[in-house]
Design a protein around this motif. Structure first.
Motif, PDB file in Angstrom:
ATOM      1  N   PRO A  36      -3.899  -2.635 -11.444  1.00 39.13           N
ATOM      2  CA  PRO A  36      -3.295  -2.434 -10.120  1.00 39.13           C
ATOM      3  C   PRO A  36      -3.876  -3.419  -9.114  1.00 39.13           C
ATOM      4  N   ASN A  87       2.439   4.661  -0.908  1.00 37.60           N
ATOM      5  CA  ASN A  87       2.090   5.665  -1.910  1.00 37.60           C
ATOM      6  C   ASN A  87       3.121   5.731  -3.036  1.00 37.60           C
ATOM      7  N   LYS A 115      -0.184   2.921 -15.627  1.00 32.35           N
ATOM      8  CA  LYS A 115      -1.639   3.051 -15.749  1.00 32.35           C
ATOM      9  C   LYS A 115      -2.063   3.172 -17.202  1.00 32.35           C
ATOM     10  N   ARG A 129      -8.189  -1.793  -5.425  1.00 33.09           N
ATOM     11  CA  ARG A 129      -7.161  -2.714  -5.924  1.00 33.09           C
ATOM     12  C   ARG A 129      -7.304  -4.099  -5.294  1.00 33.09           C
ATOM     13  N   GLY A 144       0.770  -1.236   0.000  1.00 33.11           N
ATOM     14  CA  GLY A 144       0.000   0.000   0.000  1.00 33.11           C
ATOM     15  C   GLY A 144       0.801   1.285   0.000  1.00 33.11           C
ATOM     16  N   LEU A 204      -3.433  -4.936  -5.079  1.00 35.52           N
ATOM     17  CA  LEU A 204      -2.796  -4.948  -3.771  1.00 35.52           C
ATOM     18  C   LEU A 204      -2.370  -6.369  -3.444  1.00 35.52           C
ATOM     19  N   ASN A 216       4.793   3.344  -4.416  1.00 30.49           N
ATOM     20  CA  ASN A 216       4.542   2.289  -5.403  1.00 30.49           C
ATOM     21  C   ASN A 216       3.431   2.675  -6.362  1.00 30.49           C
ATOM     22  N   TRP A 217       2.357   3.222  -5.810  1.00 32.17           N
ATOM     23  CA  TRP A 217       1.215   3.556  -6.668  1.00 32.17           C
ATOM     24  C   TRP A 217       1.454   4.831  -7.453  1.00 32.17           C
ATOM     25  N   TRP A 252       3.037   3.378 -10.495  1.00 30.48           N
ATOM     26  CA  TRP A 252       1.993   2.808 -11.367  1.00 30.48           C
ATOM     27  C   TRP A 252       1.246   3.908 -12.114  1.00 30.48           C
ATOM     28  N   GLU A 253       0.869   4.952 -11.396  1.00 29.09           N
ATOM     29  CA  GLU A 253       0.114   6.056 -11.991  1.00 29.09           C
ATOM     30  C   GLU A 253       0.888   6.705 -13.139  1.00 29.09           C
ATOM     31  N   GLN A 296      -7.173   1.178  -0.314  1.00 31.61           N
ATOM     32  CA  GLN A 296      -6.751   0.128  -1.236  1.00 31.61           C
ATOM     33  C   GLN A 296      -7.906  -0.675  -1.831  1.00 31.61           C
TER      34      GLN A 296
END
Length: 213
Positions: free
Chosen positions: A51, A34, A45, A134, A32, A53, A36-37, A40-41, A131
């Motif tokens: 995505p 931030n 994406k 995901r 989770g 979890l 990491n995401w 991805w973003e 999360q």
């Protein structure tokens, strides 16, 4: 990497180099954090990487919250109910019961330790709310997508067994070479077998030496 942006660029470049972007099914699995995401973003994406979890992290949070302030029998019953809902993709039902549990316990005072049941439940509630988008595990399983990064983490540990530890010191150049060699040894494509099979035909019988400075 201390610089997540730099790591994200390297990860994206590797994915392109391996041809992963042409796959029909693509997954980006992480915990989770931030950072990491954010990667991805920015890099995955738009390439339609789903995505996900890592379910192991969901299990850890749910178990901690279920057991917080409860004995093993009561907590175990709650945990089994909650984790079943997570597996079934009914995360919002867990969120509802977590919110109710937090109302029962009340708000933790500012000086309460992280292990305080009120803090544990509040932390898990926030985590699952953030999360939940995901955590559609039934759909991921239906598509044949992985739901955990455990195989990769296991490989990292196998690399660490060789590279890290007591009495092991590496220069930057030597460390990079060892990482590559260890990766080749563990690779399912067995690149070392190809290397040794083709090496005799490429050997010239001479060696190149750097000129003396």
């Amino acid at each position: 990497f201390d610089d997540c942006d730099a790591f994200g660029k390297i990860l994206a470049a590797t994915v392109w180099a391996l041809g992963c972007v042409t796959s029909k099914l693509k997954a980006f699995i992480a915990d989770g954090a931030n950072a990491n995401w954010g990667i991805w973003e920015k890099h995955f994406k738009h390439l339609r990487f789903t995505p996900i979890l890592d379910i192991i992290h969901a299990v850890t949070y749910v178990y901690s919250a279920a057991m917080a302030g409860r004995n093993s029998a009561e907590g175990g019953e709650v945990y089994r109910r909650w984790i079943t809902w997570v597996w079934q993709g009914k995360v919002l039902k867990v969120v509802e019961e977590l919110a109710e549990r937090l109302r029962e316990l009340g708000e933790a005072p500012p000086d309460a330790p992280d292990s305080d049941p009120r803090n544990v439940v509040a932390r898990t509630l926030t985590y699952l709310r953030n999360q939940s988008s995901r955590m559609d595990y039934p759909e991921y399983r239906r598509l044949g997508l992985p739901i955990s990064s455990s195989p990769i983490e296991s490989t990292v540990k196998q690399i660490n067994y060789r590279v890290k530890g007591t009495e092991k010191f590496w220069s930057r150049q030597g460390g990079e070479a060892m990482l590559q060699l260890r990766g080749d040894i563990l690779s399912s494509s067995m690149p070392l077998e190809v290397y040794w099979a083709t090496r005799p035909s490429k050997a010239t019988g001479t060696r190149s030496y750097a000129s003396a400075q």
